[in-house]
Design an enzyme around this catalytic site. Structure first.
Site, PDB file in Angstrom:
ATOM      1  N   GLY A  99       0.834  -1.188   0.000  1.00  0.00           N
ATOM      2  CA  GLY A  99       0.000   0.000   0.000  1.00  0.00           C
ATOM      3  C   GLY A  99       0.869   1.237   0.000  1.00  0.00           C
ATOM      4  O   GLY A  99       1.956   1.261  -0.555  1.00  0.00           O
ATOM      5  N   CYS A 100       0.410   2.249   0.662  1.00  0.00           N
ATOM      6  CA  CYS A 100       1.091   3.534   0.696  1.00  0.00           C
ATOM      7  C   CYS A 100       2.441   3.446   1.412  1.00  0.00           C
ATOM      8  O   CYS A 100       2.523   2.955   2.537  1.00  0.00           O
ATOM      9  CB  CYS A 100       0.179   4.535   1.411  1.00  0.00           C
ATOM     10  SG  CYS A 100       0.905   6.159   1.607  1.00  0.00           S
TER      11      CYS A 100
END
Length: 181
Positions: A13-14
């Protein structure tokens, strides 16, 4: 005694969420947010956000294997993101937010494959792990403003709403792995 150095490249993800987690771990020497696994050279944040470059937001972790194993890094990695959602983490959607391990050698490949198989056998989640295990090719460090994003912007909404709760949960679960503990 000189530290040994190995590299792990993980996408979950981020990268704003992963960097502050791994920065706190004993045996981790350096964590760099960036992009990997795509088809173009020198991608930028704006380009990878289109979802058309094939890159994932990732962190490249330099670690001392005498202090922390690659397997232990994977334990932490799988505890701080959802490896069962394809191309998404929470509200972040797109191939750039996929879960992936970019292995640097055959041993990392073996450990990653075995670890995922073990996770799938534990029924820890309602769905199977969809984390990709791919050979590492090239890593492009993210633009400077992404480095230390949480540390430099703790008052920002994303930091307070998304990153801070992850860090709180992480530090409770992995307290003994933190630097200075």
């Amino acid at each position: 005694m000189e530290k040994q150095r190995e590299t792990a490249t993980l996408a979950g993800g981020c990268f704003w969420c992963l960097e502050p987690v791994f920065d706190q771990i004993k045996g981790v020497i350096q964590v760099v947010p960036g992009y990997t696994g795509g088809e173009i050279d020198d991608p930028t944040y704006d380009k990878i956000c289109t979802g058309t470059t094939g890159h994932a937001e990732a962190v490249q972790i330099v670690f001392d294997p005498n202090e922390i194993s690659f397997e232990r890094l994977l334990e932490i990695f799988f505890s701080v993101h959802d490896p069962t959602t394809l191309n998404r983490q929470g509200a972040d959607v797109g191939t750039q937010y996929r879960s992936a391990i970019f292995f640097h050698n055959q041993e990392q490949w073996r450990v990653a494959e075995d670890f995922i198989q073990k996770l799938n056998g534990q029924d820890q989640w309602n769905n199977p792990v969809v984390t990709q295990v791919k050979p590492f090719t090239v890593f492009y460090p993210a633009e400077d403003y992404h480095h230390g994003y949480y540390r430099n912007n703790p008052e920002k909404g994303y930091c307070r709403i998304v990153i801070e709760p992850k860090l709180t949960s992480f530090t409770r679960k992995h307290f003994s792995s933190l630097k200075g503990k």
